[in-house]
Design a protein around this motif. Structure first.
Motif, PDB file in Angstrom:
ATOM      1  N   ALA A  45     -45.658  69.408 -62.807  1.00  0.00           N
ATOM      2  CA  ALA A  45     -44.080  69.116 -62.720  1.00  0.00           C
ATOM      3  C   ALA A  45     -44.069  67.418 -62.409  1.00  0.00           C
ATOM      4  O   ALA A  45     -44.928  67.005 -61.540  1.00  0.00           O
ATOM      5  N   TYR A  86     -36.469  65.265 -67.030  1.00  0.00           N
ATOM      6  CA  TYR A  86     -36.755  66.001 -66.097  1.00  0.00           C
ATOM      7  C   TYR A  86     -35.986  65.572 -64.777  1.00  0.00           C
ATOM      8  O   TYR A  86     -35.905  64.514 -64.381  1.00  0.00           O
ATOM      9  N   SER A  92     -35.558  67.884 -60.793  1.00  0.00           N
ATOM     10  CA  SER A  92     -35.641  69.156 -60.054  1.00  0.00           C
ATOM     11  C   SER A  92     -34.250  69.783 -60.066  1.00  0.00           C
ATOM     12  O   SER A  92     -33.211  69.290 -59.980  1.00  0.00           O
ATOM     13  N   TYR A 137     -33.801  74.705 -69.069  1.00  0.00           N
ATOM     14  CA  TYR A 137     -34.857  74.640 -67.658  1.00  0.00           C
ATOM     15  C   TYR A 137     -36.065  75.096 -68.134  1.00  0.00           C
ATOM     16  O   TYR A 137     -36.285  75.708 -69.286  1.00  0.00           O
ATOM     17  N   GLN A 174     -40.076  75.865 -66.264  1.00  0.00           N
ATOM     18  CA  GLN A 174     -40.559  76.159 -65.041  1.00  0.00           C
ATOM     19  C   GLN A 174     -42.248  75.515 -65.123  1.00  0.00           C
ATOM     20  O   GLN A 174     -42.651  75.744 -66.140  1.00  0.00           O
ATOM     21  N   GLN A 175     -42.453  74.476 -64.206  1.00  0.00           N
ATOM     22  CA  GLN A 175     -43.592  73.823 -64.202  1.00  0.00           C
ATOM     23  C   GLN A 175     -44.325  73.962 -62.982  1.00  0.00           C
ATOM     24  O   GLN A 175     -43.598  73.274 -61.970  1.00  0.00           O
ATOM     25  N   GLY A 191     -44.772  75.551 -60.746  1.00  0.00           N
ATOM     26  CA  GLY A 191     -43.931  76.498 -59.688  1.00  0.00           C
ATOM     27  C   GLY A 191     -42.815  76.041 -59.463  1.00  0.00           C
ATOM     28  O   GLY A 191     -42.074  76.652 -58.615  1.00  0.00           O
ATOM     29  N   ALA A 192     -42.195  74.761 -59.988  1.00  0.00           N
ATOM     30  CA  ALA A 192     -41.075  74.183 -59.927  1.00  0.00           C
ATOM     31  C   ALA A 192     -40.103  74.543 -61.071  1.00  0.00           C
ATOM     32  O   ALA A 192     -40.596  74.541 -62.209  1.00  0.00           O
ATOM     33  N   VAL A 193     -38.930  74.595 -60.601  1.00  0.00           N
ATOM     34  CA  VAL A 193     -37.889  74.915 -61.723  1.00  0.00           C
ATOM     35  C   VAL A 193     -36.993  73.541 -61.876  1.00  0.00           C
ATOM     36  O   VAL A 193     -36.715  72.788 -61.014  1.00  0.00           O
TER      37      VAL A 193
END
Length: 151
Positions: free
Chosen positions: A33, A69, A71, A124, A126-127, A129-131
Motif C-alpha cells: 500500500a 491511490y 487511503s 477500491y 485492498q493492499q 491490509g489497507a483499503v
C-alpha cells in the motif's frame, strides 16, 4: 527499431510528477500500500499489433495503466473523490495535450482508433491490509513502425 519502453514510461511518469498532485509517482505497480497522500503508479498493461499504413513494419498499441491511490480512510472523506478527480483531470489533459509524448509515440489513442480508448475507472483495492480508493487511467499509445517484417 525497438520499443523505447524506458523513454515512453519516463514520458508518462513525468507528466504525473509535473502535475504536483502526488506525494510519489512509481514506474511500477506497487506490491505494498502506498504511503499517505495521493500516489500514482504507472505500468504496462499490454502491447498489441494494430493495422496501420506500414507495409513492411509492425505498429503497436502500447497500453499503460496509470493508477491513482488514496487511503479510503482519509479525512475529510468528502474530499477523497474531488482530489482524485482533479488529479485525473490534469493527467488526462496533459496526456491529451502532449499527443505524442514529445515525439516518443505517434499518438495517444484517445478515441480508440486502433483498439482501446482512453478510459478512467474508479474503484477500491485492498493492499497490505489497507483499503485504497483508486482511479485507473487506461492510457493507449500508438508506436509506429516498431518491428521490421521480413518475408
Amino acid at each position: 527499431m525497438t520499443l523505447n519502453i524506458a523513454g515512453i514510461l519516463d514520458g508518462v511518469v513525468s507528466h504525473a510528477m509535473a502535475s504536483g498532485h502526488f506525494e510519489q509517482v512509481n514506474g511500477h505497480e506497487p506490491a505494498n500500500a502506498p504511503s499517505l497522500g495521493l500516489t500514482a503508479a504507472v505500468w504496462t498493461e499490454s502491447v498489441q499489433a494494430v493495422r496501420s499504413s506500414g507495409l513492411d513494419s509492425t505498429t503497436v498499441q502500447l497500453v499503460f495503466n496509470v493508477r491513482l491511490y488514496a487511503s479510503a480512510q482519509s479525512e475529510p472523506a468528502d474530499a477523497i473523490d474531488p482530489n482524485m478527480i482533479t488529479a485525473m483531470d490534469d493527467l488526462c489533459a496533459a496526456y491529451t495535450g502532449d499527443f505524442t509524448l514529445g515525439g516518443l509515440v505517434r499518438q495517444v489513442d484517445i478515441l480508440g482508433a486502433y483498439g482501446r480508448p482512453l478510459l478512467v475507472r474508479a474503484g477500491y483495492v485492498q493492499q497490505s491490509g489497507a483499503v485504497l480508493r483508486v482511479m485507473t487511467i487506461t492510457l493507449p499509445l500508438i508506436v509506429n513502425d516498431l518491428w521490421e517484417q521480413v518475408a
